[in-house]
Design a protein around this motif. Structure first.
Motif, PDB file in Angstrom:
ATOM      1  N   HIS A 198       0.814  -1.212   0.000  1.00 39.68           N
ATOM      2  CA  HIS A 198       0.000   0.000   0.000  1.00 39.68           C
ATOM      3  C   HIS A 198       0.848   1.262   0.000  1.00 39.68           C
ATOM      4  N   ILE A 199       1.959   1.263   0.730  1.00 37.04           N
ATOM      5  CA  ILE A 199       2.786   2.460   0.787  1.00 37.04           C
ATOM      6  C   ILE A 199       3.821   2.518  -0.327  1.00 37.04           C
ATOM      7  N   SER A 200       3.970   1.432  -1.086  1.00 36.82           N
ATOM      8  CA  SER A 200       4.893   1.450  -2.214  1.00 36.82           C
ATOM      9  C   SER A 200       4.370   2.385  -3.289  1.00 36.82           C
ATOM     10  N   PRO A 201       5.274   2.970  -4.078  1.00 32.70           N
ATOM     11  CA  PRO A 201       4.829   3.904  -5.124  1.00 32.70           C
ATOM     12  C   PRO A 201       3.889   3.230  -6.133  1.00 32.70           C
TER      13      PRO A 201
ATOM     14  N   HIS B  10       9.435   7.864  -4.084  1.00 32.05           N
ATOM     15  CA  HIS B  10      10.105   8.568  -3.002  1.00 32.05           C
ATOM     16  C   HIS B  10      10.962   7.551  -2.250  1.00 32.05           C
ATOM     17  N   PRO B  11      12.280   7.774  -2.179  1.00 33.03           N
ATOM     18  CA  PRO B  11      13.176   6.785  -1.561  1.00 33.03           C
ATOM     19  C   PRO B  11      12.792   6.382  -0.146  1.00 33.03           C
ATOM     20  N   VAL B  12      12.323   7.303   0.662  1.00 38.14           N
ATOM     21  CA  VAL B  12      11.967   6.960   2.046  1.00 38.14           C
ATOM     22  C   VAL B  12      10.786   5.990   2.066  1.00 38.14           C
ATOM     23  N   THR B  13       9.817   6.208   1.194  1.00 39.38           N
ATOM     24  CA  THR B  13       8.662   5.313   1.120  1.00 39.38           C
ATOM     25  C   THR B  13       9.084   3.932   0.649  1.00 39.38           C
ATOM     26  N   VAL B  14       9.961   3.884  -0.340  1.00 36.74           N
ATOM     27  CA  VAL B  14      10.460   2.589  -0.837  1.00 36.74           C
ATOM     28  C   VAL B  14      11.182   1.853   0.287  1.00 36.74           C
ATOM     29  N   HIS B  15      12.015   2.562   1.031  1.00 34.19           N
ATOM     30  CA  HIS B  15      12.736   1.930   2.143  1.00 34.19           C
ATOM     31  C   HIS B  15      11.770   1.467   3.240  1.00 34.19           C
ATOM     32  N   ALA B  16      10.745   2.244   3.510  1.00 36.15           N
ATOM     33  CA  ALA B  16       9.764   1.868   4.541  1.00 36.15           C
ATOM     34  C   ALA B  16       9.044   0.580   4.155  1.00 36.15           C
TER      35      ALA B  16
END
Length: 92
Positions: free
Chosen positions: A48-51, A58-64
């Protein structure tokens, strides 16, 4: 306009890091006792939070999202008994 939150000092950053590590390990322990549906729900949250296609990555979202999947994977190792404590880890 003044910043109401001053920058964190080194000691505060270290304490924050320790707390995050502790929370991460608590989450792994809780996930290790979770049902398959709850584990799947955690995986769905990562998705759900992946782009989304067509949106800016957004790199932070990908890492999360990757961290969520990592937590589920590590919890699965505890569930299956594949986790072996490391001898090089110091504990108090």
């Amino acid at each position: 306009m003044t910043d109401i939150n001053p920058p964190l000092r080194d000691a505060e950053l270290v304490q924050l890091r320790v707390r995050v590590i502790a929370l991460e390990n608590i989450v792994i322990a809780l996930l290790a006792q979770s049902s398959e549906r709850q584990l799947e729900l955690a995986r769905e949250m990562a998705g759900h939070i992946s782009p989304r296609p067509g949106f800016t990555t957004h790199p932070v979202t990908v890492h999360a999202a990757a961290e969520i999947n990592s937590l589920v994977k590590r919890a699965s190792a505890f569930r299956s008994g594949d986790y072996l404590p490391r001898d090089d880890v110091q504990t108090e």
